[in-house]
Design a protein around this motif. Structure first.
Motif, mmCIF file in Angstrom:
data_model
loop_
_atom_site.group_PDB
_atom_site.id
_atom_site.type_symbol
_atom_site.label_atom_id
_atom_site.label_comp_id
_atom_site.label_asym_id
_atom_site.label_seq_id
_atom_site.Cartn_x
_atom_site.Cartn_y
_atom_site.Cartn_z
ATOM 1 N N GLU A 1 2.670 2.613 -2.270
ATOM 2 C CA GLU A 1 2.508 3.443 -3.472
ATOM 3 C C GLU A 1 1.231 4.276 -3.391
ATOM 4 O OE1 GLU A 1 2.468 2.961 -8.366
ATOM 5 O OE2 GLU A 1 2.742 1.217 -7.052
ATOM 6 N N THR A 2 0.183 3.690 -2.806
ATOM 7 C CA THR A 2 -1.066 4.434 -2.641
ATOM 8 C C THR A 2 -0.867 5.623 -1.717
ATOM 9 O OG1 THR A 2 -2.348 2.409 -2.976
ATOM 10 C CG2 THR A 2 -3.471 4.252 -1.908
ATOM 11 N N VAL A 3 -0.117 5.390 -0.634
ATOM 12 C CA VAL A 3 0.149 6.473 0.315
ATOM 13 C C VAL A 3 0.930 7.593 -0.370
ATOM 14 C CG1 VAL A 3 1.356 7.073 2.456
ATOM 15 C CG2 VAL A 3 0.085 4.923 2.289
ATOM 16 N N GLU A 4 1.919 7.221 -1.172
ATOM 17 C CA GLU A 4 2.717 8.227 -1.867
ATOM 18 C C GLU A 4 1.853 9.019 -2.848
ATOM 19 O OE1 GLU A 4 5.799 5.929 -3.639
ATOM 20 O OE2 GLU A 4 7.055 5.902 -1.848
ATOM 21 N N ASN A 5 0.961 8.316 -3.555
ATOM 22 C CA ASN A 5 0.089 9.001 -4.517
ATOM 23 C C ASN A 5 -0.864 9.968 -3.820
ATOM 24 O OD1 ASN A 5 1.239 7.690 -6.700
ATOM 25 N ND2 ASN A 5 -0.256 6.026 -6.691
ATOM 26 N N LEU A 6 -1.421 9.519 -2.684
ATOM 27 C CA LEU A 6 -2.337 10.405 -1.947
ATOM 28 C C LEU A 6 -1.603 11.627 -1.407
ATOM 29 C CD1 LEU A 6 -4.482 7.780 0.008
ATOM 30 C CD2 LEU A 6 -5.199 9.198 -1.931
ATOM 31 N N HIS A 7 -0.371 11.404 -0.980
ATOM 32 C CA HIS A 7 0.426 12.527 -0.474
ATOM 33 C C HIS A 7 0.698 13.539 -1.587
ATOM 34 C CE1 HIS A 7 3.262 14.608 2.125
ATOM 35 N NE2 HIS A 7 4.130 14.617 1.124
ATOM 36 N N GLU B 1 -18.120 6.702 -3.081
ATOM 37 C CA GLU B 1 -18.313 5.662 -4.095
ATOM 38 C C GLU B 1 -19.738 5.680 -4.657
ATOM 39 O OE1 GLU B 1 -17.139 1.900 -2.484
ATOM 40 O OE2 GLU B 1 -15.007 2.436 -2.418
ATOM 41 N N ALA C 1 0.812 -1.223 0.000
ATOM 42 C CA ALA C 1 0.000 0.000 0.000
ATOM 43 C C ALA C 1 0.842 1.267 0.000
ATOM 44 C CB ALA C 1 -0.934 0.007 1.212
ATOM 45 N N ARG D 1 -4.069 14.472 -13.272
ATOM 46 C CA ARG D 1 -2.957 13.742 -13.910
ATOM 47 C C ARG D 1 -1.896 14.712 -14.410
ATOM 48 N NH1 ARG D 1 -7.268 10.630 -16.485
ATOM 49 N NH2 ARG D 1 -7.450 8.600 -15.443
#
Length: 302
Positions: free
Chosen positions: A236-242, A266, A234, A295
Protein backbone atom coordinates in the motif's frame (compact mmCIF):
# COMPACT_ATOMS: atom_id res chain seq x y z
CA UNK A 1 -40.83 -66.07 -17.67
CA UNK A 2 -44.18 -65.47 -19.38
CA UNK A 3 -46.58 -62.64 -18.71
CA UNK A 4 -49.01 -65.22 -17.28
CA UNK A 5 -46.39 -66.28 -14.75
CA UNK A 6 -45.76 -62.66 -13.84
CA UNK A 7 -49.42 -62.03 -13.15
CA UNK A 8 -50.06 -65.13 -11.08
CA UNK A 9 -47.18 -64.52 -8.76
CA UNK A 10 -43.63 -65.77 -8.20
CA UNK A 11 -40.75 -65.36 -5.79
CA UNK A 12 -37.24 -66.20 -7.07
CA UNK A 13 -35.58 -66.93 -3.73
CA UNK A 14 -33.92 -64.54 -1.32
CA UNK A 15 -33.02 -61.16 -2.72
CA UNK A 16 -35.00 -61.58 -5.95
CA UNK A 17 -37.75 -59.24 -7.03
CA UNK A 18 -41.18 -60.42 -5.98
CA UNK A 19 -43.95 -60.42 -8.59
CA UNK A 20 -47.55 -60.86 -7.55
CA UNK A 21 -51.12 -59.87 -8.39
CA UNK A 22 -51.91 -57.92 -5.23
CA UNK A 23 -54.62 -55.40 -4.56
CA UNK A 24 -52.51 -52.39 -5.57
CA UNK A 25 -54.81 -50.09 -7.55
CA UNK A 26 -52.08 -48.63 -9.77
CA UNK A 27 -51.11 -52.05 -11.09
CA UNK A 28 -54.68 -53.35 -11.31
CA UNK A 29 -55.93 -50.32 -13.23
CA UNK A 30 -53.25 -50.85 -15.86
CA UNK A 31 -53.59 -54.66 -15.92
CA UNK A 32 -49.95 -54.98 -14.90
CA UNK A 33 -48.36 -57.19 -12.23
CA UNK A 34 -47.35 -55.55 -8.99
CA UNK A 35 -43.58 -55.92 -8.51
CA UNK A 36 -41.79 -55.51 -5.22
CA UNK A 37 -38.06 -54.70 -5.41
CA UNK A 38 -38.17 -54.28 -9.19
CA UNK A 39 -34.53 -53.27 -9.17
CA UNK A 40 -33.53 -56.76 -7.97
CA UNK A 41 -35.10 -58.72 -10.80
CA UNK A 42 -32.89 -61.06 -12.81
CA UNK A 43 -31.83 -59.45 -16.13
CA UNK A 44 -33.83 -61.97 -18.20
CA UNK A 45 -36.98 -61.29 -16.16
CA UNK A 46 -36.38 -57.52 -16.38
CA UNK A 47 -36.13 -57.68 -20.19
CA UNK A 48 -39.35 -59.68 -20.58
CA UNK A 49 -41.30 -57.58 -18.10
CA UNK A 50 -40.00 -54.37 -19.69
CA UNK A 51 -41.62 -55.38 -22.98
CA UNK A 52 -44.89 -56.00 -21.15
CA UNK A 53 -44.73 -52.65 -19.34
CA UNK A 54 -43.79 -50.73 -22.49
CA UNK A 55 -46.69 -52.36 -24.31
CA UNK A 56 -49.13 -51.13 -21.66
CA UNK A 57 -47.40 -47.77 -21.09
CA UNK A 58 -48.24 -46.47 -24.57
CA UNK A 59 -51.94 -47.07 -23.95
CA UNK A 60 -52.06 -45.46 -20.49
CA UNK A 61 -52.98 -41.84 -19.99
CA UNK A 62 -50.06 -39.78 -18.82
CA UNK A 63 -50.43 -38.50 -15.26
CA UNK A 64 -52.65 -41.35 -14.07
CA UNK A 65 -51.53 -43.62 -11.19
CA UNK A 66 -51.29 -46.56 -13.59
CA UNK A 67 -49.02 -44.62 -15.99
CA UNK A 68 -46.85 -43.45 -13.11
CA UNK A 69 -46.57 -46.98 -11.73
CA UNK A 70 -45.58 -48.43 -15.11
CA UNK A 71 -42.99 -45.72 -15.78
CA UNK A 72 -41.43 -45.88 -12.30
CA UNK A 73 -41.27 -49.67 -12.43
CA UNK A 74 -39.53 -49.54 -15.81
CA UNK A 75 -36.94 -47.21 -14.29
CA UNK A 76 -36.33 -49.53 -11.34
CA UNK A 77 -36.16 -52.66 -13.49
CA UNK A 78 -33.52 -51.16 -15.77
CA UNK A 79 -31.26 -49.45 -13.23
CA UNK A 80 -28.77 -52.28 -13.84
CA UNK A 81 -28.12 -50.66 -17.24
CA UNK A 82 -27.10 -47.46 -15.46
CA UNK A 83 -24.76 -49.33 -13.13
CA UNK A 84 -23.24 -51.17 -16.09
CA UNK A 85 -22.66 -47.99 -18.11
CA UNK A 86 -21.38 -46.05 -15.09
CA UNK A 87 -18.77 -48.73 -14.41
CA UNK A 88 -16.94 -47.68 -17.57
CA UNK A 89 -16.28 -44.30 -15.98
CA UNK A 90 -15.18 -45.59 -12.56
CA UNK A 91 -11.54 -44.58 -12.95
CA UNK A 92 -12.24 -41.30 -14.63
CA UNK A 93 -11.52 -38.24 -12.51
CA UNK A 94 -13.80 -35.28 -12.04
CA UNK A 95 -16.92 -36.88 -10.61
CA UNK A 96 -18.15 -38.94 -7.70
CA UNK A 97 -19.61 -42.32 -8.70
CA UNK A 98 -22.88 -41.54 -6.93
CA UNK A 99 -23.23 -38.41 -9.06
CA UNK A 100 -22.38 -40.41 -12.18
CA UNK A 101 -25.12 -42.96 -11.42
CA UNK A 102 -27.65 -40.18 -10.84
CA UNK A 103 -26.75 -38.55 -14.15
CA UNK A 104 -26.95 -41.94 -15.89
CA UNK A 105 -30.41 -42.43 -14.42
CA UNK A 106 -31.51 -39.22 -16.12
CA UNK A 107 -30.38 -40.76 -19.41
CA UNK A 108 -32.36 -43.92 -18.61
CA UNK A 109 -35.52 -41.89 -17.95
CA UNK A 110 -35.10 -40.05 -21.27
CA UNK A 111 -34.71 -43.39 -23.04
CA UNK A 112 -37.88 -44.76 -21.41
CA UNK A 113 -39.88 -41.69 -22.41
CA UNK A 114 -38.68 -41.90 -26.03
CA UNK A 115 -38.69 -45.67 -26.60
CA UNK A 116 -41.13 -47.09 -29.12
CA UNK A 117 -41.75 -50.84 -28.87
CA UNK A 118 -42.82 -50.95 -32.54
CA UNK A 119 -39.27 -50.27 -33.68
CA UNK A 120 -38.37 -53.88 -32.86
CA UNK A 121 -35.17 -52.77 -31.14
CA UNK A 122 -34.12 -54.15 -27.77
CA UNK A 123 -34.56 -51.54 -25.08
CA UNK A 124 -31.05 -52.19 -23.74
CA UNK A 125 -29.54 -51.29 -27.13
CA UNK A 126 -31.69 -48.18 -27.27
CA UNK A 127 -31.06 -47.02 -23.69
CA UNK A 128 -27.30 -47.45 -23.25
CA UNK A 129 -26.37 -44.63 -25.70
CA UNK A 130 -28.73 -42.28 -23.84
CA UNK A 131 -27.17 -43.22 -20.50
CA UNK A 132 -23.55 -42.92 -21.63
CA UNK A 133 -24.37 -39.69 -23.47
CA UNK A 134 -25.65 -38.08 -20.28
CA UNK A 135 -22.61 -39.27 -18.34
CA UNK A 136 -20.19 -37.96 -20.97
CA UNK A 137 -22.02 -34.63 -20.99
CA UNK A 138 -21.69 -34.52 -17.20
CA UNK A 139 -17.91 -35.02 -17.36
CA UNK A 140 -17.63 -32.54 -20.21
CA UNK A 141 -19.49 -29.81 -18.32
CA UNK A 142 -18.27 -30.43 -14.76
CA UNK A 143 -15.10 -32.49 -15.03
CA UNK A 144 -12.79 -29.56 -15.76
CA UNK A 145 -11.31 -27.77 -12.75
CA UNK A 146 -10.88 -24.64 -14.93
CA UNK A 147 -13.37 -23.80 -17.65
CA UNK A 148 -11.84 -23.89 -21.13
CA UNK A 149 -13.52 -23.54 -24.55
CA UNK A 150 -15.26 -26.60 -26.00
CA UNK A 151 -12.75 -26.68 -28.88
CA UNK A 152 -9.87 -27.14 -26.46
CA UNK A 153 -11.78 -29.74 -24.45
CA UNK A 154 -12.26 -31.81 -27.61
CA UNK A 155 -8.63 -31.22 -28.64
CA UNK A 156 -7.46 -32.45 -25.26
CA UNK A 157 -9.46 -35.67 -25.69
CA UNK A 158 -7.98 -36.21 -29.16
CA UNK A 159 -4.45 -35.63 -27.87
CA UNK A 160 -5.04 -38.10 -25.04
CA UNK A 161 -6.13 -40.83 -27.49
CA UNK A 162 -3.24 -40.11 -29.86
CA UNK A 163 -0.75 -40.11 -26.97
CA UNK A 164 -1.96 -43.50 -25.77
CA UNK A 165 -1.81 -44.97 -29.29
CA UNK A 166 1.64 -43.58 -30.10
CA UNK A 167 3.07 -44.56 -26.72
CA UNK A 168 2.07 -48.17 -27.41
CA UNK A 169 3.66 -48.05 -30.87
CA UNK A 170 6.86 -46.21 -29.93
CA UNK A 171 7.29 -47.64 -26.41
CA UNK A 172 7.85 -44.07 -25.18
CA UNK A 173 5.99 -40.81 -24.79
CA UNK A 174 5.42 -39.15 -28.19
CA UNK A 175 6.80 -35.71 -28.99
CA UNK A 176 4.67 -32.72 -29.92
CA UNK A 177 5.72 -33.11 -33.56
CA UNK A 178 4.66 -36.78 -33.60
CA UNK A 179 1.32 -35.89 -32.03
CA UNK A 180 0.81 -33.13 -34.61
CA UNK A 181 1.53 -35.53 -37.48
CA UNK A 182 -0.85 -38.16 -36.10
CA UNK A 183 -3.67 -35.63 -35.58
CA UNK A 184 -3.02 -33.67 -38.75
CA UNK A 185 -2.60 -30.45 -36.80
CA UNK A 186 0.07 -27.81 -36.35
CA UNK A 187 2.55 -28.09 -33.50
CA UNK A 188 1.33 -24.80 -32.04
CA UNK A 189 -2.23 -26.11 -31.92
CA UNK A 190 -1.13 -29.32 -30.20
CA UNK A 191 0.86 -27.26 -27.73
CA UNK A 192 -2.23 -25.19 -26.99
CA UNK A 193 -4.18 -28.40 -26.33
CA UNK A 194 -1.48 -29.68 -23.98
CA UNK A 195 -1.57 -26.43 -22.02
CA UNK A 196 -5.38 -26.60 -21.85
CA UNK A 197 -5.14 -30.14 -20.46
CA UNK A 198 -3.61 -28.66 -17.32
CA UNK A 199 -7.04 -27.24 -16.52
CA UNK A 200 -8.69 -30.66 -16.37
CA UNK A 201 -7.72 -31.38 -12.78
CA UNK A 202 -6.59 -29.08 -9.99
CA UNK A 203 -3.78 -30.08 -7.67
CA UNK A 204 -4.17 -29.67 -3.94
CA UNK A 205 -2.20 -27.01 -2.12
CA UNK A 206 -1.48 -29.69 0.49
CA UNK A 207 0.55 -31.73 -2.01
CA UNK A 208 4.32 -31.93 -1.31
CA UNK A 209 6.27 -29.15 -2.98
CA UNK A 210 9.12 -31.55 -3.74
CA UNK A 211 9.17 -35.23 -4.75
CA UNK A 212 9.40 -37.70 -1.90
CA UNK A 213 12.69 -39.13 -3.15
CA UNK A 214 14.41 -35.72 -3.10
CA UNK A 215 13.59 -34.76 0.50
CA UNK A 216 16.60 -34.26 2.73
CA UNK A 217 14.76 -34.95 5.95
CA UNK A 218 12.05 -37.18 7.19
CA UNK A 219 8.52 -36.02 7.74
CA UNK A 220 5.81 -34.65 5.51
CA UNK A 221 8.01 -31.86 4.10
CA UNK A 222 6.81 -28.56 2.69
CA UNK A 223 3.57 -28.31 0.75
CA UNK A 224 2.71 -25.90 -2.06
CA UNK A 225 0.73 -23.85 0.43
CA UNK A 226 3.91 -23.37 2.50
CA UNK A 227 5.81 -21.78 -0.37
CA UNK A 228 3.05 -19.50 -1.63
CA UNK A 229 3.63 -15.82 -1.13
CA UNK A 230 1.45 -13.74 1.15
CA UNK A 231 0.23 -10.15 1.02
CA UNK A 232 3.09 -7.63 1.25
CA UNK A 233 2.31 -5.20 4.07
CA UNK A 234 4.33 -2.49 2.29
CA UNK A 235 2.44 -2.74 -1.02
CA UNK A 236 0.00 0.00 0.00
CA UNK A 237 2.91 2.34 0.72
CA UNK A 238 4.37 1.64 -2.71
CA UNK A 239 1.02 2.36 -4.35
CA UNK A 240 0.65 5.62 -2.41
CA UNK A 241 4.16 6.77 -3.34
CA UNK A 242 3.48 5.93 -6.97
CA UNK A 243 0.30 8.02 -6.88
CA UNK A 244 2.07 10.88 -5.06
CA UNK A 245 4.95 11.18 -7.53
CA UNK A 246 3.15 13.38 -10.09
CA UNK A 247 1.53 15.43 -7.31
CA UNK A 248 4.93 16.16 -5.76
CA UNK A 249 6.11 17.22 -9.17
CA UNK A 250 3.36 19.84 -9.18
CA UNK A 251 4.70 21.58 -6.03
CA UNK A 252 6.99 24.59 -6.26
CA UNK A 253 10.65 24.37 -5.24
CA UNK A 254 10.09 25.68 -1.72
CA UNK A 255 7.21 23.27 -1.05
CA UNK A 256 9.21 20.29 -2.34
CA UNK A 257 12.14 21.34 -0.13
CA UNK A 258 9.87 21.48 2.95
CA UNK A 259 8.44 18.02 2.18
CA UNK A 260 11.95 16.62 1.76
CA UNK A 261 13.19 18.11 5.02
CA UNK A 262 10.13 17.02 7.02
CA UNK A 263 9.47 13.57 5.61
CA UNK A 264 12.73 12.71 3.82
CA UNK A 265 15.29 13.97 6.32
CA UNK A 266 12.82 13.75 9.25
CA UNK A 267 13.75 17.23 10.52
CA UNK A 268 11.63 18.86 13.22
CA UNK A 269 9.54 21.94 12.50
CA UNK A 270 11.98 24.03 14.57
CA UNK A 271 14.92 22.80 12.47
CA UNK A 272 13.04 23.51 9.26
CA UNK A 273 12.13 26.99 10.52
CA UNK A 274 15.80 27.70 11.32
CA UNK A 275 16.81 26.47 7.85
CA UNK A 276 14.21 28.67 6.13
CA UNK A 277 14.49 31.62 8.48
CA UNK A 278 10.83 31.46 9.56
CA UNK A 279 9.02 30.62 12.79
CA UNK A 280 7.99 27.11 13.79
CA UNK A 281 4.32 28.19 13.65
CA UNK A 282 4.75 29.35 10.06
CA UNK A 283 6.40 26.02 9.13
CA UNK A 284 3.42 24.18 10.65
CA UNK A 285 0.99 26.21 8.51
CA UNK A 286 3.08 25.59 5.38
CA UNK A 287 3.17 21.83 5.99
CA UNK A 288 -0.60 21.74 6.64
CA UNK A 289 -1.25 23.60 3.38
CA UNK A 290 1.03 21.29 1.39
CA UNK A 291 -0.62 18.17 2.84
CA UNK A 292 -4.11 19.51 2.03
CA UNK A 293 -3.01 20.05 -1.57
CA UNK A 294 -1.61 16.52 -1.83
CA UNK A 295 -4.69 14.93 -0.22
CA UNK A 296 -6.93 16.84 -2.59
CA UNK A 297 -4.92 15.57 -5.55
CA UNK A 298 -5.06 11.98 -4.26
CA UNK A 299 -8.84 12.17 -3.96
CA UNK A 300 -9.14 13.46 -7.52
CA UNK A 301 -6.91 10.60 -8.79
CA UNK A 302 -9.10 7.97 -7.05
Amino acid sequence: MTAHTARTGRTDGAGAGRIESGPQSAADDGELPWIENAGRLAPSDARELSRLFFDRLRDLEEGTPAHQYARNTLIEMNLSLVRFASGRFRNRGGGDMEDVVQVGTIGLIKAIDRFDLSREVEFTSFAVPYITGEIKRFFRDTGWAVHVPRRLQELRAGIARATESLAAELDREPTVRELAERLGLGEDEVGEGLVAANGYTAGSLDMPAEPVGTRRHRGPGRTFADVLGGPDPAIETVENLHALAPLLGGLDDRERRIVDMRFGQEMTQSQIGAELGVSQMHVSRLISRILRKLRSGMCVEE
